[in-house]
Design an enzyme around this catalytic site. Structure first.
Site, PDB file in Angstrom:
ATOM      1  N   LYS A  44      58.947  -0.438  37.279  1.00 11.58           N
ATOM      2  CA  LYS A  44      60.504  -1.246  38.054  1.00 11.58           C
ATOM      3  C   LYS A  44      61.774  -1.361  36.633  1.00 11.58           C
ATOM      4  O   LYS A  44      63.030  -2.070  37.093  1.00 11.58           O
ATOM      5  CB  LYS A  44      59.936  -2.818  38.068  1.00 11.58           C
ATOM      6  CG  LYS A  44      59.128  -3.071  39.507  1.00 11.58           C
ATOM      7  CD  LYS A  44      59.377  -4.655  39.765  1.00 11.58           C
ATOM      8  CE  LYS A  44      57.807  -4.805  39.366  1.00 11.58           C
ATOM      9  NZ  LYS A  44      57.981  -6.668  39.643  1.00 11.58           N
ATOM     10  N   LYS A  46      60.899  -2.780  34.056  1.00 15.91           N
ATOM     11  CA  LYS A  46      61.478  -4.552  33.868  1.00 15.91           C
ATOM     12  C   LYS A  46      60.140  -4.653  32.724  1.00 15.91           C
ATOM     13  O   LYS A  46      59.125  -4.098  32.094  1.00 15.91           O
ATOM     14  CB  LYS A  46      61.235  -5.262  35.140  1.00 15.91           C
ATOM     15  CG  LYS A  46      61.994  -5.595  36.038  1.00 15.91           C
ATOM     16  CD  LYS A  46      61.553  -6.444  36.920  1.00 15.91           C
ATOM     17  CE  LYS A  46      61.539  -7.925  36.785  1.00 15.91           C
ATOM     18  NZ  LYS A  46      61.395  -8.839  37.719  1.00 15.91           N
TER      19      LYS A  46
HETATM   20  N1  C2G Z   1      62.580 -16.463  43.289  1.00 13.76           N
HETATM   21  C1  C2G Z   1      63.674 -17.476  44.236  1.00 13.76           C
HETATM   22  N2  C2G Z   1      64.147 -18.496  43.546  1.00 13.76           N
HETATM   23  C2  C2G Z   1      65.304 -18.209  41.900  1.00 13.76           C
HETATM   24  C3  C2G Z   1      64.185 -16.563  41.666  1.00 13.76           C
HETATM   25  C4  C2G Z   1      63.138 -16.592  42.493  1.00 13.76           C
HETATM   26  O1  C2G Z   1      62.693 -17.624  45.091  1.00 13.76           O
HETATM   27  N3  C2G Z   1      65.822 -18.113  41.258  1.00 13.76           N
HETATM   28  C5  C2G Z   1      61.708 -15.960  43.850  1.00 13.76           C
HETATM   29  C6  C2G Z   1      62.205 -14.591  43.979  1.00 13.76           C
HETATM   30  O2  C2G Z   1      62.540 -13.902  45.609  1.00 13.76           O
HETATM   31  C7  C2G Z   1      60.497 -14.035  44.405  1.00 13.76           C
HETATM   32  C8  C2G Z   1      59.761 -14.661  43.264  1.00 13.76           C
HETATM   33  O3  C2G Z   1      60.147 -16.166  43.183  1.00 13.76           O
HETATM   34  O4  C2G Z   1      59.267 -13.987  45.643  1.00 13.76           O
HETATM   35  C9  C2G Z   1      59.004 -14.237  42.483  1.00 13.76           C
HETATM   36  O5  C2G Z   1      60.133 -13.434  41.723  1.00 13.76           O
HETATM   37  P1  C2G Z   1      60.290 -12.342  39.848  1.00 13.76           P
HETATM   38  O6  C2G Z   1      59.284 -13.021  39.076  1.00 13.76           O
HETATM   39  O7  C2G Z   1      62.428 -12.045  40.514  1.00 13.76           O
HETATM   40  O8  C2G Z   1      59.636 -10.922  41.397  1.00 13.76           O
HETATM   41  P2  C2G Z   1      60.585  -9.597  41.503  1.00 13.76           P
HETATM   42  O9  C2G Z   1      60.390  -9.226  40.172  1.00 13.76           O
HETATM   43  O10 C2G Z   1      61.209 -10.005  42.488  1.00 13.76           O
HETATM   44  O11 C2G Z   1      59.080  -9.257  42.256  1.00 13.76           O
HETATM   45  O12 C2G Z   1      56.429  -6.419  44.848  1.00 13.76           O
HETATM   46  C10 C2G Z   1      57.407  -7.926  44.450  1.00 13.76           C
HETATM   47  C11 C2G Z   1      57.833  -7.494  43.586  1.00 13.76           C
HETATM   48  O13 C2G Z   1      56.891  -7.864  43.120  1.00 13.76           O
HETATM   49  C12 C2G Z   1      59.108  -9.126  43.212  1.00 13.76           C
END
Ligand code: C2G
Length: 129
Positions: A44, A46
């Site tokens: 990704k 990341k």
């Molecule tokens: N999230 C949230 N509010 C935030 C930050 C994150 O609700 N301020 C939620 C995101 O929407 C997600 C979860 O926390 O549902 C995890 O966020 P990340 O760790 O950033 O995950 P991401 O990189 O979006 O990976 O297959 C899907 C991916 O693995 C998602």
């Protein structure tokens, strides 16, 4: 038992992560969290600050979380839903619409993100590159 699943990197664990896990668990009785592996994150573009092992350990300690698995590819969700007998798939609404293909297998719920917090913001505020 109504089973819920959600996915994410969950790096630098913060209240936005906690809020989505709390609300995801409230959608059922049992919450499975699929944590993005280091290799999957590299795909990704990341790089998490914490290793996959540490991110999994932290999630296992969260009271809303019942089971933690690894997310290693974009296309494992249908298999996960089937193998774990999932009723509800939950993600933050930054992903709204992206996983609607799962509606053939389970309910799909997008929940509002928590404003003002993100792993990226934490790194920027602490000026970690
Ligand atoms: N999230 C949230 N509010 C935030 C930050 C994150 O609700 N301020 C939620 C995101 O929407 C997600 C979860 O926390 O549902 C995890 O966020 P990340 O760790 O950033 O995950 P991401 O990189 O979006 O990976 O297959 C899907 C991916 O693995 C998602």
């Amino acid at each position: 038992m109504r089973k819920v699943i959600t996915y994410g990197t969950f790096d630098l664990f913060h209240v936005g992560h906690l809020n989505i896990l709390k609300r995801a668990k409230a959608q059922g009785d049992y919450l499975v969290v699929a944590v993005s592996s280091d290799a999957f994150n590299a795909g990704k573009g990341k790089k998490a600050y914490y290793s996959q092992e540490d991110r999994m350990e932290i999630l296992k300690a969260i009271k809303y979380v019942d089971e933690v698995i690894l997310e290693e590819s974009w296309d494992q969700k249908i298999r996960d839903v089937k193998e774990h007998d999932i009723d509800v798939f939950v993600m933050g609404d930054d992903w709204k619409g992206k996983f609607d293909f799962l509606k053939d297998y389970c309910e799909v719920v997008y929940l509002p993100r928590t404003e003002g917090i993100s792993s990226t913001k934490i790194k920027q505020d602490l000026s970690i590159k």
